[in-house]
Enzyme design. Structure first.
Site, PDB file in Angstrom:
ATOM      1  N   PHE A 123       0.841  -1.205   0.000  1.00  0.00           N
ATOM      2  CA  PHE A 123       0.000   0.000   0.000  1.00  0.00           C
ATOM      3  C   PHE A 123       0.865   1.239   0.000  1.00  0.00           C
ATOM      4  O   PHE A 123       1.866   1.313   0.721  1.00  0.00           O
ATOM      5  CB  PHE A 123      -0.850   0.077   1.269  1.00  0.00           C
ATOM      6  CG  PHE A 123      -1.803  -1.055   1.479  1.00  0.00           C
ATOM      7  CD1 PHE A 123      -1.388  -2.241   2.082  1.00  0.00           C
ATOM      8  CD2 PHE A 123      -3.139  -0.934   1.113  1.00  0.00           C
ATOM      9  CE1 PHE A 123      -2.271  -3.279   2.298  1.00  0.00           C
ATOM     10  CE2 PHE A 123      -4.032  -1.972   1.336  1.00  0.00           C
ATOM     11  CZ  PHE A 123      -3.597  -3.151   1.927  1.00  0.00           C
ATOM     12  N   ASP A 124       0.470   2.240  -0.764  1.00  0.00           N
ATOM     13  CA  ASP A 124       0.998   3.589  -0.596  1.00  0.00           C
ATOM     14  C   ASP A 124       0.353   4.138   0.680  1.00  0.00           C
ATOM     15  O   ASP A 124      -0.635   3.597   1.182  1.00  0.00           O
ATOM     16  CB  ASP A 124       0.620   4.425  -1.827  1.00  0.00           C
ATOM     17  CG  ASP A 124       1.054   5.866  -1.704  1.00  0.00           C
ATOM     18  OD1 ASP A 124       0.382   6.736  -2.279  1.00  0.00           O
ATOM     19  OD2 ASP A 124       2.077   6.131  -1.009  1.00  0.00           O
TER      20      ASP A 124
END
Lengths: 368, 383
Positions: free
Chosen positions: B228-229
Site C-alpha cells: 500500500f501507498d
C-alpha cells in the site's frame, strides 16, 4: 355522404361535422376537429387484443387489491354479510395489492408496444379472475377506474373454480393468493404463482417492467434439485458436471420467460435494446463454475436469455433482489420467497417440484 | 429407511445404494462408491478433452455468507486478458461480440493482472480452512461483469481450466454493477474501468483500477503479498493537499505540528484492516513467522520529517503492516520489484506506471487531490 350514426342519433346536422378521417390518415382534419369528433363518440380506449395473440395474465382480486378486511367479513360472518358489506362500500376503492405494480408496469409496456407497433395484438392482456359474485363487480370496476388501470376482461365465477376458464383465456400466467388454485393451474400446464404482500414496499420502476426468476424448479425442472436434496452438494456438482451438455427439462415458468423474450425482441427490432421496457433476471442459488454451465447452455438451446444472471452459490437472495427491485420474483422455495418479502421485494411462490416436500427452516442457507 | 425420490423414480432397489450423505458431509461414502453410484444413475457420457473432476466442497466452508467473508469483486477484464474480445466489441458492436465469444467458448482466456492475486487468495483460504474448519472468515471472490449471460459459458470454462474457485457471478447485461457491490458486502472491487472504480469509491467501497505489466515478475504461490501507498490510499489526502498547495517545507512543518493528530482514513484502510484480522487468526495458531499474508507500506514520505504521524495513526487504528518503507522520494519501482506483491495500491498514476514498467502488478486508486495534478513521468517527488 352516408349518414354517420352518431350524428343522426344526436339529431345534429350531418353537414356540420367534417367527414370522418379515412383510416389511412389522409384526411387533413385538424387536431381541434378530431378532438371534438372523438368526444362525440365517447372517450377513446384501446381495443382489447384476441386472447390467443396476447400475453394473457390472469389475476385474482386478492392479489390485485388488498381485501383483507373483506376476507375477514366473509370468513367470520358468511357470504350474505360479505356481499352486503361489499355493496355498502361500493364506492370505496380497494388499496393496491402485491400484483398491482406488476399490472401497472404491464400497462406501461403496452403503451410502448402500441407506439411502435400500432396494429399488433401482441400485447399484455389482463383478465380479472375471481371466485367473487357479480355483486362485487361494481366495487371492482370502481376501483379499477379509480387507479386508472386497463382491465376490461372479467371472470366472476360466483363460487366455482376459475381454473377451467384459464385455458379458454389462453392464460400465460395466473397469479392468485390461493395456493390450491395455483397448484391446480400448474397441473393443467399453466404458469402460476402465489403472491405475497411485503410489509414495507420498496419503490419499483414505473417505466420498465422487471421480472426475476429462480432457476431450478421455476425455469428448469426440479431434476437437479432432487439430486441435491437426496445426495448432497458434491454429488450434485458431479452430476451437473457429467451432464453439462444434456439440457435440463423445462419448468413451469419457462413459457412465460419465452413470451417476455418475444416481446423484448420486438423492442430490439426497433432499436431499443439498451432501453428496453422489459428486463429479465436469473437469480439462482447455483454455483457458477461448478453447476452454472448446464443452466446457461439450456437457456441458450431454448433460444432464451435473461438480461442479467446472478449466480449466488448460496448467498442470500434478499439483498440482490432489493437492488434489482423486480415487479415480481418467482421462486419455488418458500424460504427464499419469505427472505425476499422481508426485504420489501414482491415475491411469488411457484409450488412445484421436490422442494415442496422439504419445508426449509428459515435459519439454514443452501448453496448449489 | 425412507424412500429416496431419485431411487424410487428409477425403479432401483433402495437398499442397493448407500444412504445419501447428509448435507454437512458426515457420510463416510468413499470416492469409489460415489463413482459407481454416478455410473449407475444414468448413461455415462464419454469425456472428450481433458477430464475434469467436479470439485469436492463438502467437509469445509466453501460458500461463506457474504457478510462474514472478505468479499473481493473482480471484473472479467482484470481477471483475464480480454483485449481481443474488447476490440471486437468496440469495432463491430455487441452482436458480433457475443457471436465471437460463443464461437470461442471452449478456448480459455489467458490470465490477467488480478489472476495471481486471486490464486493467492485461494491459497490463503486453503490454509484458513485447515486451521479453522468451521469459520466463514475466508476470502470470497465474486465475478462482476457488464457481460451478458451468453459469455458466462466461456468464463466458467476458463475458471475451471485454471482451477480457480469462483462460484458467485453477477452478469449485469449492460447495467451498472455498482448497486450489487453493496449487496455482496464487497470489501474490495478491482476493475479495468476507472469510471466504475470511482463510482464504487464514492459509495464507500475500496476499489482500484488494475494494470497489466508488460513483463510479469514471478510472485509467490503460497504467501499473499499486498503493498500500500500511504497518503490518499491508507490515509486521507489531507497532507498531500498541503504539499501540493504549499510545497515541501510547509508540508514538513505541518506534519511536525500535527504529529499527534491522527490522519483521517483513506479508501483502502478498511481492506488493510480485514487483512490484519485474518493475519491475527494465523498468529493465534502460531504462524506469525510464516504467515501466508504479508503487508507492506511503501510511502514517499520521509521518515524523520514526516514519518511519525503515519506510524502513530496506524498504531491508533490498531493496524500494522509487516514491512514499512519510507522512500523520501526515491523511486518505488525497484523496491516493489524486490517485494513482488500480488497487488500494489497507489493514488498516483506516476507511481503506478513506474511500478508496472518494472513488472509489478499495480492498481490505481483514483482518490484525492493527486487526480487533479497529472504528474509528468520524469519528475520525482519527495514528501
Amino acid at each position: 355522404m352516408s349518414l354517420d350514426p352518431v350524428q343522426v342519433m344526436k339529431g345534429q346536422d350531418p353537414m356540420a361535422l367534417s367527414p370522418p378521417p379515412a383510416s389511412n390518415g389522409d384526411s387533413k382534419v385538424s387536431w381541434d376537429e378530431s378532438e371534438s369528433f372523438c368526444d362525440s363518440v365517447g372517450p377513446k380506449k384501446p381495443k382489447s387484443p384476441k386472447p390467443e395473440n396476447a400475453v394473457t395474465i390472469a389475476v385474482s382480486t386478492r392479489v390485485l387489491f388488498r381485501t383483507e378486511k373483506e376476507q375477514k367479513v366473509f370468513e367470520e360472518k358468511g357470504v350474505e354479510e360479505y356481499l352486503k358489506y361489499q355493496m355498502e362500500h361500493e364506492d370505496e376503492p380497494f388499496a393496491p395489492g402485491p400484483a398491482f405494480p406488476f399490472v401497472k408496469a404491464l400497462d406501461a409496456v403496452n403503451a410502448q408496444l402500441r407506439k411502435l407497433y400500432p396494429d399488433s395484438e401482441e400485447l399484455f392482456d389482463i383478465v380479472l379472475v375471481t371466485y367473487n359474485h357479480a355483486h362485487v363487480g361494481v366495487r371492482l370496476i370502481n376501483t379499477i377506474n379509480h387507479h386508472n388501470l386497463f382491465i376490461e376482461r372479467f371472470c366472476m365465477t360466483g363460487g366455482s373454480s376459475p381454473i377451467g376458464y384459464l385455458k379458454a383465456w389462453h392464460t400465460n400466467l395466473y397469479l392468485s393468493a390461493d395456493a390450491a388454485k395455483v397448484q391446480e393451474a400448474l397441473s393443467e400446464g399453466i404458469a402460476a404463482a402465489t403472491m405475497f404482500m411485503p410489509e414495507k414496499q420498496i419503490e419499483v420502476s414505473e417505466t420498465q417492467l422487471r421480472v426475476a426468476f429462480d432457476g431450478d424448479a421455476v425455469l428448469f425442472s426440479d431434476e437437479s434439485e432432487r439430486i441435491f436434496k437426496a445426495h448432497g452438494l458434491d454429488k450434485f456438482f458431479e452430476h451437473e458436471r457429467e451432464n453439462e451438455n444434456t439440457l435440463l427439462d423445462h419448468g413451469p415458468l419457462k413459457g412465460f420467460l419465452e413470451t417476455l423474450g418475444k416481446l423484448q425482441k420486438k423492442f430490439y427490432a426497433k432499436g431499443h435494446r439498451l432501453d428496453c421496457p422489459i428486463r429479465t433476471y436469473l437469480v439462482t442459488a447455483r454455483s457458477a463454475a461448478s453447476s452454472g454451465i448446464r443452466a446457461l447452455k439450456t437457456l441458450r438451446a431454448w433460444g432464451l436469455e435473461t438480461d442479467e444472471a446472478l449466480f449466488l452459490a448460496g448467498a442470500p437472495k434478499g439483498p440482490m433482489l432489493e437492488k434489482i427491485r423486480p415487479h415480481i420474483y418467482f421462486d419455488d422455495q418458500m424460504f427464499h420467497v419469505e427472505g425476499a418479502v422481508e426485504m420489501g421485494t414482491i415475491a411469488a411462490h411457484v409450488p412445484y417440484g421436490i422442494a415442496q416436500k422439504y419445508p426449509h427452516k428459515k435459519s439454514t442457507n443452501s448453496a448449489k
